[in-house]
Design a protein around this motif. Structure first.
Motif, PDB file in Angstrom:
ATOM      1  N   LEU A 145       0.833  -1.212   0.000  1.00 60.12           N
ATOM      2  CA  LEU A 145       0.000   0.000   0.000  1.00 60.12           C
ATOM      3  C   LEU A 145       0.865   1.258   0.000  1.00 60.12           C
ATOM      4  CD1 LEU A 145      -2.811  -1.155   2.444  1.00 60.12           C
ATOM      5  CD2 LEU A 145      -3.123  -0.523   0.054  1.00 60.12           C
ATOM      6  N   THR A 146       1.927   1.244   0.814  1.00 56.37           N
ATOM      7  CA  THR A 146       2.742   2.469   0.884  1.00 56.37           C
ATOM      8  C   THR A 146       3.539   2.680  -0.406  1.00 56.37           C
ATOM      9  OG1 THR A 146       4.391   1.228   2.140  1.00 56.37           O
ATOM     10  CG2 THR A 146       2.923   2.636   3.395  1.00 56.37           C
ATOM     11  N   SER A 147       3.797   1.589  -1.160  1.00 60.54           N
ATOM     12  CA  SER A 147       4.470   1.843  -2.444  1.00 60.54           C
ATOM     13  C   SER A 147       3.460   2.142  -3.550  1.00 60.54           C
ATOM     14  CB  SER A 147       5.430   0.716  -2.828  1.00 60.54           C
ATOM     15  OG  SER A 147       4.935  -0.507  -2.471  1.00 60.54           O
ATOM     16  N   ASN A 148       2.188   2.202  -3.199  1.00 59.17           N
ATOM     17  CA  ASN A 148       1.165   2.583  -4.182  1.00 59.17           C
ATOM     18  C   ASN A 148       0.420   3.841  -3.733  1.00 59.17           C
ATOM     19  OD1 ASN A 148       0.703   0.553  -6.570  1.00 59.17           O
ATOM     20  ND2 ASN A 148       1.319  -0.661  -4.798  1.00 59.17           N
ATOM     21  N   ASN A 149       1.173   4.762  -3.178  1.00 55.90           N
ATOM     22  CA  ASN A 149       0.662   6.105  -2.842  1.00 55.90           C
ATOM     23  C   ASN A 149      -0.349   6.151  -1.708  1.00 55.90           C
ATOM     24  OD1 ASN A 149       2.259   7.319  -4.815  1.00 55.90           O
ATOM     25  ND2 ASN A 149       0.758   6.752  -6.392  1.00 55.90           N
ATOM     26  N   TYR A 150      -0.317   5.159  -0.830  1.00 51.39           N
ATOM     27  CA  TYR A 150      -1.108   5.262   0.399  1.00 51.39           C
ATOM     28  C   TYR A 150      -0.150   5.631   1.535  1.00 51.39           C
ATOM     29  CZ  TYR A 150      -5.298   3.208  -1.670  1.00 51.39           C
ATOM     30  OH  TYR A 150      -6.411   2.981  -2.435  1.00 51.39           O
ATOM     31  N   GLU A 151      -0.612   6.509   2.388  1.00 52.73           N
ATOM     32  CA  GLU A 151       0.167   6.911   3.558  1.00 52.73           C
ATOM     33  C   GLU A 151      -0.190   5.956   4.698  1.00 52.73           C
ATOM     34  OE1 GLU A 151       2.005   9.966   3.860  1.00 52.73           O
ATOM     35  OE2 GLU A 151       2.495   9.471   5.946  1.00 52.73           O
ATOM     36  N   ALA A 152       0.817   5.431   5.403  1.00 48.94           N
ATOM     37  CA  ALA A 152       0.523   4.592   6.574  1.00 48.94           C
ATOM     38  C   ALA A 152       0.040   5.492   7.705  1.00 48.94           C
ATOM     39  CB  ALA A 152       1.776   3.842   7.009  1.00 48.94           C
ATOM     40  N   ILE A 153      -1.098   5.131   8.291  1.00 45.32           N
ATOM     41  CA  ILE A 153      -1.676   5.919   9.382  1.00 45.32           C
ATOM     42  C   ILE A 153      -1.666   5.048  10.633  1.00 45.32           C
ATOM     43  CG2 ILE A 153      -3.729   7.150  10.205  1.00 45.32           C
ATOM     44  CD1 ILE A 153      -2.622   8.394   7.643  1.00 45.32           C
ATOM     45  N   GLY A 154      -0.821   5.402  11.588  1.00 48.54           N
ATOM     46  CA  GLY A 154      -0.777   4.634  12.825  1.00 48.54           C
ATOM     47  C   GLY A 154      -0.469   3.176  12.563  1.00 48.54           C
ATOM     48  N   ILE A 155      -1.056   2.304  13.372  1.00 50.93           N
ATOM     49  CA  ILE A 155      -0.631   0.905  13.342  1.00 50.93           C
ATOM     50  C   ILE A 155      -1.340   0.058  12.294  1.00 50.93           C
ATOM     51  CG2 ILE A 155       0.143   0.858  15.737  1.00 50.93           C
ATOM     52  CD1 ILE A 155      -2.478  -0.476  16.501  1.00 50.93           C
ATOM     53  N   ASP A 156      -2.495   0.482  11.785  1.00 49.74           N
ATOM     54  CA  ASP A 156      -3.203  -0.433  10.885  1.00 49.74           C
ATOM     55  C   ASP A 156      -4.070   0.246   9.829  1.00 49.74           C
ATOM     56  OD1 ASP A 156      -5.139   0.502  12.587  1.00 49.74           O
ATOM     57  OD2 ASP A 156      -5.427  -1.393  13.643  1.00 49.74           O
ATOM     58  N   PHE A 182      -4.365   2.952   6.347  1.00 43.34           N
ATOM     59  CA  PHE A 182      -3.634   3.479   5.193  1.00 43.34           C
ATOM     60  C   PHE A 182      -4.596   4.406   4.464  1.00 43.34           C
ATOM     61  CE2 PHE A 182      -2.075  -0.576   6.457  1.00 43.34           C
ATOM     62  CZ  PHE A 182      -0.695  -0.431   6.425  1.00 43.34           C
ATOM     63  N   ALA A 183      -4.085   5.541   4.009  1.00 42.63           N
ATOM     64  CA  ALA A 183      -4.999   6.506   3.394  1.00 42.63           C
ATOM     65  C   ALA A 183      -4.326   7.188   2.220  1.00 42.63           C
ATOM     66  CB  ALA A 183      -5.416   7.546   4.426  1.00 42.63           C
ATOM     67  N   LYS A 184      -5.137   7.480   1.185  1.00 47.03           N
ATOM     68  CA  LYS A 184      -4.609   8.287   0.086  1.00 47.03           C
ATOM     69  C   LYS A 184      -4.205   9.652   0.640  1.00 47.03           C
ATOM     70  CE  LYS A 184      -7.093   6.257  -3.780  1.00 47.03           C
ATOM     71  NZ  LYS A 184      -8.186   6.435  -4.747  1.00 47.03           N
ATOM     72  N   LEU A 185      -3.282  10.301  -0.037  1.00 43.60           N
ATOM     73  CA  LEU A 185      -2.745  11.559   0.499  1.00 43.60           C
ATOM     74  C   LEU A 185      -3.818  12.634   0.626  1.00 43.60           C
ATOM     75  CD1 LEU A 185       0.680  11.683  -1.375  1.00 43.60           C
ATOM     76  CD2 LEU A 185       0.125  10.712   0.867  1.00 43.60           C
ATOM     77  N   THR A 186      -4.908  12.475  -0.153  1.00 45.15           N
ATOM     78  CA  THR A 186      -5.989  13.466  -0.117  1.00 45.15           C
ATOM     79  C   THR A 186      -7.026  13.154   0.965  1.00 45.15           C
ATOM     80  OG1 THR A 186      -6.979  12.119  -1.839  1.00 45.15           O
ATOM     81  CG2 THR A 186      -5.887  14.156  -2.545  1.00 45.15           C
ATOM     82  N   ASP A 187      -6.905  11.992   1.597  1.00 41.88           N
ATOM     83  CA  ASP A 187      -7.900  11.579   2.594  1.00 41.88           C
ATOM     84  C   ASP A 187      -7.702  12.355   3.905  1.00 41.88           C
ATOM     85  OD1 ASP A 187      -9.906   9.219   3.322  1.00 41.88           O
ATOM     86  OD2 ASP A 187      -8.549   9.497   5.030  1.00 41.88           O
ATOM     87  N   ASP A 188      -8.815  12.531   4.626  1.00 40.88           N
ATOM     88  CA  ASP A 188      -8.778  13.295   5.884  1.00 40.88           C
ATOM     89  C   ASP A 188      -7.728  12.782   6.871  1.00 40.88           C
ATOM     90  OD1 ASP A 188     -10.751  14.881   5.024  1.00 40.88           O
ATOM     91  OD2 ASP A 188     -12.311  14.128   6.370  1.00 40.88           O
ATOM     92  N   LEU A 189      -7.564  11.453   6.942  1.00 40.49           N
ATOM     93  CA  LEU A 189      -6.605  10.925   7.927  1.00 40.49           C
ATOM     94  C   LEU A 189      -5.169  11.289   7.554  1.00 40.49           C
ATOM     95  CD1 LEU A 189      -7.802   7.358   9.029  1.00 40.49           C
ATOM     96  CD2 LEU A 189      -8.117   9.549  10.173  1.00 40.49           C
ATOM     97  N   ALA A 190      -4.866  11.245   6.248  1.00 43.85           N
ATOM     98  CA  ALA A 190      -3.505  11.607   5.819  1.00 43.85           C
ATOM     99  C   ALA A 190      -3.268  13.095   6.073  1.00 43.85           C
ATOM    100  CB  ALA A 190      -3.317  11.270   4.344  1.00 43.85           C
ATOM    101  N   ILE A 191      -4.302  13.899   5.830  1.00 48.97           N
ATOM    102  CA  ILE A 191      -4.176  15.348   6.078  1.00 48.97           C
ATOM    103  C   ILE A 191      -3.989  15.593   7.579  1.00 48.97           C
ATOM    104  CG2 ILE A 191      -5.406  17.566   5.943  1.00 48.97           C
ATOM    105  CD1 ILE A 191      -6.757  16.391   3.355  1.00 48.97           C
ATOM    106  N   ALA A 192      -4.788  14.858   8.391  1.00 47.07           N
ATOM    107  CA  ALA A 192      -4.682  15.020   9.853  1.00 47.07           C
ATOM    108  C   ALA A 192      -3.296  14.618  10.340  1.00 47.07           C
ATOM    109  CB  ALA A 192      -5.748  14.178  10.543  1.00 47.07           C
ATOM    110  N   LYS A 193      -2.730  13.580   9.727  1.00 45.64           N
ATOM    111  CA  LYS A 193      -1.380  13.160  10.135  1.00 45.64           C
ATOM    112  C   LYS A 193      -0.387  14.297   9.858  1.00 45.64           C
ATOM    113  CE  LYS A 193       2.127   9.627   9.349  1.00 45.64           C
ATOM    114  NZ  LYS A 193       2.528   8.478   8.535  1.00 45.64           N
TER     115      LYS A 193
END
Ligand code: SF4
Length: 480
Positions: free
Chosen positions: A285-296, A298-309
């Motif tokens: 997932l992280t090599s396909n443009n998903y950001e790892a969020i915490g322990i479990d 994964f979010a696209k860079l435009t997703d709220d969780l990636a922005i919050a991170k």
């Protein structure tokens, strides 16, 4: 994240495979008091009012029915096709909404509700009439179209495009699908058949565009699952392109969840295979443009969780991770959890007890907890580890007027082995988890958990595995 050699991880798994909580709350539910009941809950709610009348709130609303029982399930759910039973339950649920509304009115309080999550069970199992009625009841508390986030968990076999359009028209802006695995053999043995084609048919561009986000929940450690088969599930997931992916750990506890006995222990992957399955998935997932969020997550860079991170507002709570807009959570429905200001509380599980309490106009509280000042500091440290894999001592010191090295002198003495094994780096003002250490962060959290030191009972799940269950039942099974 950089690729870590398999052998390095396997050695660490062998050494650090110990039991530990999942920390959707700190302290965990085991510490909460059975003496905390409805009257205490009302006092706790008043605390919200006293603190800040405009404090942003989230609601979690639990619909406990499903059309089928999945063999891996760990949620509070009832399988029924009896619609009278569902209707009776909904009338009780509305009583709780009215009770909350009356409480707010009596205290001259207009709640600033910013987010709602409909979970279960399968809230998507409600028919259109029931769903519209629920929306009308929710409207007594807040205009659903004005929420920052309004999510529904979906079992794909219970919806069609029309129902998804109704969700959108009702204000829902995020849909969350419980997928688990796309492999037909795994689906067969877990009793949850759904094809990728069904998802494709539902998620046509017109539907996609009408929602801010689409979530998929996957699960690793399932029977017959292998690293190779789960890699294919990830490929299918990438093709369907959800905005957010959560990957939970299946933890086999047939003594607690009887239906899990249908899963043969011999079909389950061992600890190393399942942990490597998760690590492979994380790498993919992280090599396909998903950001790892915490322990479990994964979010696209435009997703709220990636922005919050990126904005440093990410928070851990009962549903996993939140963007931090409204971390104070009120649960409505049987088994639901609340976490606000310095309080936790949980509603009763049984539908009978739930209905009985509400028939007397009582909040149906099972147990709860008031955090001490020390709990709040430790919760912040654990939150920081689970969200950012880092503790910034100065940050904690400025919030709580303590000297970190002195306050946590005993805990810091316990880090030596973890430093030697390359799990974390301890410098003057920081603890930083190394890339390999990310997979063992809950081991580090247990060192800051004052209650864990005196309790290592088997109710805890292995600390190195990300689990969808907790040291006690959680309210949501993550996307169904
Ligand atoms: S896993 Fe989800 S859909 Fe399956 S029985 Fe449990 S709550 Fe229902």
């Amino acid at each position: 994240m950089e690729k870590i050699p398999d052998m390095e991880i396997i050695n660490l798994i062998n050494k650090y495979n110990v039991q530990g909580p999942y920390y959707t709350s700190y302290p965990t539910g085991k510490v909460w008091s059975d003496d905390f009941r409805a009257a205490d809950y009302k006092e706790a709610l008043k605390d919200i009012l006293n603190e800040n009348k405009k404090i942003p709130l989230s609601l979690y609303i639990h619909f406990p029915f499903c059309v089928r029982l999945c063999n891996f399930c760990f949620c509070y759910t009832k399988i029924t096709k009896n619609f009278n039973k569902i209707d009776a339950f909904l009338q009780t649920l509305y009583r709780e909404i009215h009770l909350l509304k009356d409480f707010f009115t009596q205290n001259d309080y207009v709640p600033n509700i910013r987010e709602i999550h409909l979970g279960g069970g399968s809230p998507s199992y409600m028919n259109k009439y029931e769903f519209k009625q629920l929306i009308a009841e929710i409207s007594l508390l807040v205009d659903p179209h004005k929420l920052d986030e309004f999510t529904i968990e979906i079992d794909a076999i219970t919806v069609n495009q029309d129902k998804l359009k109704l969700y959108h028209d009702s204000g829902i802006n995020r849909i969350s699908f419980g997928i688990q695995d796309f492999d037909p053999n795994v689906q067969d043995v877990i009793g949850r058949i759904q094809s990728p084609q069904l998802l494709e048919k539902l998620l046509i561009p017109e539907i996609r565009e009408s929602f801010k986000g689409v979530n998929f929940d996957l699960m690793y450690g399932l029977p017959l699952q292998t690293r190779a088969s789960f890699s294919e599930t990830l490929d299918t997931t990438l093709t369907l392109s959800p905005d957010r992916v959560a990957i939970y750990n299946y933890f086999h506890m047939p003594e607690l969840y009887k239906h899990q006995a249908k899963i043969s222990k011999s079909d389950l992957p061992d600890t190393i295979e399942k942990t490597m399955t998760f690590i492979d998935a994380s790498n993919k997932l992280t090599s396909n443009n998903y950001e790892a969020i915490g322990i479990d997550h994964f979010a696209k860079l435009t997703d709220d969780l990636a922005i919050a991170k990126r904005n440093k507002t990410l928070r851990r709570h009962f549903m996993g991770y939140t963007a931090g807009r409204a971390p104070n959570l009120i649960g409505i429905g049987p088994s639901t959890l609340c976490g606000f200001t310095r309080y936790y509380a949980q509603n009763v599980y049984s539908l009978e007890e739930y209905a009985s309490a509400l028939s007397k106009n009582d909040f149906p509280i099972l147990h709860g907890y008031k955090l001490t000042d020390d709990d709040i500091i430790r919760r912040d440290v654990i939150n920081s580890l689970l969200c950012y894999f880092r503790v910034d001592f100065k940050d904690i010191e400025s919030r709580y007027k303590i000297t970190f090295n002195e306050y946590f002198e005993e805990e810091l003495k316990l880090l030596d082995d973890l430093i030697k094994d390359g799990i974390l780096i301890y410098s003057k003002n920081f603890i930083d988890m190394t890339p390999a250490g990310h997979f063992f962060v809950r081991n580090v959290c247990t060192l800051f958990d004052k209650y864990f030191k005196t309790d290592t009972s088997s109710q805890y799940v292995p600390a190195l595995q990300r689990s969808s269950t907790s040291s006690y039942k959680i309210q949501s099974c993550g996307g169904e």
